[in-house]
Design a protein around this motif. Structure first.
Motif, PDB file in Angstrom:
ATOM      1  N   ALA A   1       0.809  -1.214   0.000  1.00 17.88           N
ATOM      2  CA  ALA A   1       0.000   0.000   0.000  1.00 17.88           C
ATOM      3  C   ALA A   1       0.844   1.266   0.000  1.00 17.88           C
ATOM      4  CB  ALA A   1      -0.929   0.001   1.217  1.00 17.88           C
ATOM      5  N   PHE A   2       2.087   1.186   0.477  1.00 20.74           N
ATOM      6  CA  PHE A   2       2.831   2.407   0.742  1.00 20.74           C
ATOM      7  C   PHE A   2       4.162   2.521   0.003  1.00 20.74           C
ATOM      8  CE2 PHE A   2       0.225   1.354   4.480  1.00 20.74           C
ATOM      9  CZ  PHE A   2      -0.630   2.442   4.455  1.00 20.74           C
ATOM     10  N   LEU A   3       4.559   1.493  -0.733  1.00 21.76           N
ATOM     11  CA  LEU A   3       5.724   1.616  -1.602  1.00 21.76           C
ATOM     12  C   LEU A   3       5.602   0.612  -2.732  1.00 21.76           C
ATOM     13  CD1 LEU A   3       8.981   0.033  -0.125  1.00 21.76           C
ATOM     14  CD2 LEU A   3       6.723  -0.599   0.647  1.00 21.76           C
ATOM     15  N   SER A   4       6.234   0.939  -3.854  1.00 19.43           N
ATOM     16  CA  SER A   4       6.135   0.107  -5.051  1.00 19.43           C
ATOM     17  C   SER A   4       7.527  -0.293  -5.516  1.00 19.43           C
ATOM     18  CB  SER A   4       5.421   0.869  -6.174  1.00 19.43           C
ATOM     19  OG  SER A   4       4.147   1.317  -5.757  1.00 19.43           O
ATOM     20  N   TRP A   5       7.572  -1.430  -6.229  1.00 19.52           N
ATOM     21  CA  TRP A   5       8.827  -1.963  -6.749  1.00 19.52           C
ATOM     22  C   TRP A   5       8.707  -2.168  -8.253  1.00 19.52           C
ATOM     23  CZ3 TRP A   5      12.606  -2.047  -3.219  1.00 19.52           C
ATOM     24  CH2 TRP A   5      12.235  -2.095  -1.866  1.00 19.52           C
ATOM     25  N   PRO A   6       9.835  -2.163  -8.974  1.00 19.37           N
ATOM     26  CA  PRO A   6       9.779  -2.442 -10.416  1.00 19.37           C
ATOM     27  C   PRO A   6       9.145  -3.805 -10.681  1.00 19.37           C
ATOM     28  CG  PRO A   6      11.936  -1.575  -9.803  1.00 19.37           C
ATOM     29  CD  PRO A   6      11.208  -1.835  -8.518  1.00 19.37           C
ATOM     30  N   GLU A   7       8.373  -3.876 -11.739  1.00 24.64           N
ATOM     31  CA  GLU A   7       7.637  -5.098 -12.054  1.00 24.64           C
ATOM     32  C   GLU A   7       8.565  -6.298 -12.224  1.00 24.64           C
ATOM     33  OE1 GLU A   7       4.132  -7.296 -12.701  1.00 24.64           O
ATOM     34  OE2 GLU A   7       4.491  -5.292 -11.865  1.00 24.64           O
TER      35      GLU A   7
ATOM     36  N   ARG B   1      -1.483   4.559  -6.385  1.00 27.90           N
ATOM     37  CA  ARG B   1      -0.598   3.397  -6.436  1.00 27.90           C
ATOM     38  C   ARG B   1      -1.391   2.132  -6.764  1.00 27.90           C
ATOM     39  NH1 ARG B   1       4.030   3.504  -4.051  1.00 27.90           N
ATOM     40  NH2 ARG B   1       3.329   5.009  -2.483  1.00 27.90           N
ATOM     41  N   PHE B   2      -2.575   1.991  -6.181  1.00 31.26           N
ATOM     42  CA  PHE B   2      -3.382   0.800  -6.414  1.00 31.26           C
ATOM     43  C   PHE B   2      -3.949   0.773  -7.825  1.00 31.26           C
ATOM     44  CE2 PHE B   2      -3.279   1.048  -1.809  1.00 31.26           C
ATOM     45  CZ  PHE B   2      -2.951  -0.257  -1.499  1.00 31.26           C
ATOM     46  N   PHE B   3      -4.296   1.936  -8.347  1.00 29.52           N
ATOM     47  CA  PHE B   3      -4.734   1.963  -9.741  1.00 29.52           C
ATOM     48  C   PHE B   3      -3.593   1.556 -10.672  1.00 29.52           C
ATOM     49  CE2 PHE B   3      -8.341   4.636  -8.279  1.00 29.52           C
ATOM     50  CZ  PHE B   3      -9.351   3.963  -8.932  1.00 29.52           C
ATOM     51  N   ARG B   4      -2.371   1.937 -10.350  1.00 36.13           N
ATOM     52  CA  ARG B   4      -1.236   1.519 -11.174  1.00 36.13           C
ATOM     53  C   ARG B   4      -1.052   0.009 -11.120  1.00 36.13           C
ATOM     54  NH1 ARG B   4       1.895   5.669  -8.845  1.00 36.13           N
ATOM     55  NH2 ARG B   4       3.489   4.171  -8.172  1.00 36.13           N
ATOM     56  N   TYR B   5      -1.171  -0.574  -9.926  1.00 30.16           N
ATOM     57  CA  TYR B   5      -1.092  -2.031  -9.821  1.00 30.16           C
ATOM     58  C   TYR B   5      -2.156  -2.693 -10.700  1.00 30.16           C
ATOM     59  CZ  TYR B   5       1.799  -1.668  -5.521  1.00 30.16           C
ATOM     60  OH  TYR B   5       2.789  -1.429  -4.601  1.00 30.16           O
ATOM     61  N   ILE B   6      -3.377  -2.187 -10.614  1.00 30.64           N
ATOM     62  CA  ILE B   6      -4.474  -2.777 -11.388  1.00 30.64           C
ATOM     63  C   ILE B   6      -4.215  -2.631 -12.877  1.00 30.64           C
ATOM     64  CG2 ILE B   6      -6.936  -2.579 -11.928  1.00 30.64           C
ATOM     65  CD1 ILE B   6      -7.354  -1.717  -8.979  1.00 30.64           C
ATOM     66  N   GLU B   7      -3.769  -1.458 -13.298  1.00 33.02           N
ATOM     67  CA  GLU B   7      -3.533  -1.229 -14.723  1.00 33.02           C
ATOM     68  C   GLU B   7      -2.440  -2.144 -15.266  1.00 33.02           C
ATOM     69  OE1 GLU B   7      -2.763   2.905 -14.522  1.00 33.02           O
ATOM     70  OE2 GLU B   7      -4.891   3.455 -14.428  1.00 33.02           O
ATOM     71  N   THR B   8      -1.431  -2.426 -14.461  1.00 32.62           N
ATOM     72  CA  THR B   8      -0.382  -3.350 -14.887  1.00 32.62           C
ATOM     73  C   THR B   8      -0.962  -4.731 -15.161  1.00 32.62           C
ATOM     74  OG1 THR B   8       1.314  -2.150 -13.649  1.00 32.62           O
ATOM     75  CG2 THR B   8       1.788  -4.442 -14.206  1.00 32.62           C
ATOM     76  N   VAL B   9      -1.868  -5.174 -14.303  1.00 28.56           N
ATOM     77  CA  VAL B   9      -2.499  -6.483 -14.491  1.00 28.56           C
ATOM     78  C   VAL B   9      -3.454  -6.454 -15.680  1.00 28.56           C
ATOM     79  CG1 VAL B   9      -4.077  -8.160 -13.450  1.00 28.56           C
ATOM     80  CG2 VAL B   9      -2.222  -7.171 -12.092  1.00 28.56           C
ATOM     81  N   LEU B  10      -4.225  -5.381 -15.822  1.00 28.61           N
ATOM     82  CA  LEU B  10      -5.161  -5.288 -16.945  1.00 28.61           C
ATOM     83  C   LEU B  10      -4.447  -5.438 -18.282  1.00 28.61           C
ATOM     84  CD1 LEU B  10      -7.435  -2.297 -15.808  1.00 28.61           C
ATOM     85  CD2 LEU B  10      -8.010  -4.729 -15.792  1.00 28.61           C
ATOM     86  N   ALA B  11      -3.222  -4.940 -18.355  1.00 26.25           N
ATOM     87  CA  ALA B  11      -2.485  -4.976 -19.615  1.00 26.25           C
ATOM     88  C   ALA B  11      -2.120  -6.394 -20.038  1.00 26.25           C
ATOM     89  CB  ALA B  11      -1.222  -4.124 -19.501  1.00 26.25           C
ATOM     90  N   ARG B  12      -2.070  -7.333 -19.088  1.00 27.54           N
ATOM     91  CA  ARG B  12      -1.684  -8.699 -19.455  1.00 27.54           C
ATOM     92  C   ARG B  12      -2.787  -9.723 -19.193  1.00 27.54           C
ATOM     93  NH1 ARG B  12       2.466  -8.032 -15.039  1.00 27.54           N
ATOM     94  NH2 ARG B  12       1.587  -8.877 -13.110  1.00 27.54           N
ATOM     95  N   ARG B  13      -3.954  -9.268 -18.748  1.00 24.03           N
ATOM     96  CA  ARG B  13      -5.059 -10.189 -18.475  1.00 24.03           C
ATOM     97  C   ARG B  13      -6.294  -9.738 -19.250  1.00 24.03           C
ATOM     98  NH1 ARG B  13      -2.140 -14.303 -16.896  1.00 24.03           N
ATOM     99  NH2 ARG B  13      -0.685 -13.702 -15.237  1.00 24.03           N
ATOM    100  N   PRO B  14      -6.438 -10.186 -20.496  1.00 22.04           N
ATOM    101  CA  PRO B  14      -7.574  -9.735 -21.310  1.00 22.04           C
ATOM    102  C   PRO B  14      -8.924 -10.110 -20.719  1.00 22.04           C
ATOM    103  CG  PRO B  14      -6.386 -11.549 -22.376  1.00 22.04           C
ATOM    104  CD  PRO B  14      -5.535 -11.083 -21.241  1.00 22.04           C
TER     105      PRO B  14
END
Length: 341
Positions: free
Chosen positions: A237-243, A308-321
């Motif tokens: 929730a409070f920090l992000s790491w490279p994919e 941050r959470f929207f970014r996590y979701i968008e990363t998954v959306l890009a690879r999960r049709p």
């Protein structure tokens, strides 16, 4: 006198009663003069204080009924300790009034000390602790992460973020699409092998300690999807790491779990898909919780991490049709400002 000051007075009176008994039982001698200072607070109604006398330090939890209940904390602490996980020892308890006296596991959380250089070592310790409690048998009577709980959590997003925070009313077509998305996420979660799930296994709830880590905030533990906690650990929730780094850590966990006999998915790609969908369920829930904390509890600071959470979701959306319908729903919402990683 404010209600919280009344609680603090009751807490001090309770300490005056229980500390002499504790010091006598532990062979620590007479109770010295000590200070009681705020240690931390969280998104719940709980507060924590540090009792300090010289080098001896204890943590006092104030969990006011009826909003909070100490009993699950005490129960799960015993479970985790039985797996040799480093958790606070309960030194004294008044369960009716919501007071606990605990070991002090340290002053610095993973969130405060972790960086790109030490992350591998810290997360390795965290994975070892995770595997330790995932090995526990599912026989302690904890709640299950069932369809009703998963659905209640997901509903926080439209109720508190979309409607209350954004002021948007989804129409029948959008609500139907949302229900289909929820069913997809819930079905994926329920299809996973079950283990003990901490439900908030992230750097803020892990203390740098010896043995490492000290594990906190486990009172909401359930039996549920095997990917939940490891996804939470690396998509914080409070920090992000490279994919790429997250992917390597997930692969490391999956390999370790298979070797340890944890019932993870047979193939890494199947595990990764389950982790992706589990993460989306959690991210939507947390966005809703952060909006609720803002509007119901008057704590707006948590909303700064919603992007941050929207970014996590968008990363998954890009690879999960299969999540395209969710992507369309989210695309129709105004975007919060992006925060730095």
């Amino acid at each position: 006198m404010p209600h919280e000051d009344v609680r603090l007075g009751q807490l001090n009176a309770w300490l005056d009663q229980c500390l002499p008994q504790l010091f006598s039982a532990e062979g620590w001698g007479a109770v010295p003069v000590a200070s009681l200072t705020p240690a931390s607070s969280d998104a719940s109604f709980r507060r924590y204080f540090r009792w300090q006398a010289g080098e001896r330090s204890l943590i006092v939890m104030d969990a006011p009924p009826p909003q909070e209940d100490c009993r699950p904390f005490v129960k799960v602490a015993g479970l985790l300790a039985s797996a040799a996980v480093h958790v606070p020892r309960v030194l004294a308890a008044d369960l009716e009034r919501g007071f606990l006296l605990l070991d002090d596991l340290g002053r610095q959380t993973y969130l405060e000390v972790i960086d790109t250089d030490n992350a591998d070592a810290l997360f390795e310790d965290a994975l070892q602790a995770l595997l330790a409690f995932q090995r526990l048998p599912l026989d302690a009577g904890l709640p299950h992460y069932d369809e009703a709980l998963l659905r209640r959590e997901l509903q926080l997003f439209p109720d508190w973020y979309v409607q209350r925070h954004l002021g948007i009313e989804w129409q029948a077509e959008q609500l139907a699409a949302w229900e289909r998305c929820c069913t997809l996420l819930i079905d994926s979660a329920l299809a996973q092998p079950k283990v003990l799930v901490h439900r908030d296994y992230m750097p803020r709830n892990l203390m740098e300690s010896s043995p490492n880590p000290g594990v906190l905030d486990f009172q909401d533990a359930v039996y549920g999807p095997v990917t939940y906690d490891v996804t939470c650990l690396f998509k914080d929730a409070f920090l992000s790491w490279p994919e790429e780094r997250v992917g390597a850590w997930l692969k490391r966990y999956w390999t370790m779990a298979r070797d340890a006999g944890i019932p993870v998915q047979d193939g890494f790609e199947d595990f990764l898909r389950a982790s992706d969908l589990m993460g989306v369920q959690r991210h939507l829930k947390v966005i809703g919780i952060f909006a609720r904390i803002c509007h119901r509890d008057g704590k707006p600071r948590y909303l700064q991490d919603v992007p941050r959470f929207f970014r996590y979701i968008e990363t998954v959306l890009a690879r999960r049709p299969e999540l395209a319908e969710l992507g369309a729903l989210l695309a129709g919402l105004p975007r919060p400002e992006v925060v730095s990683a």
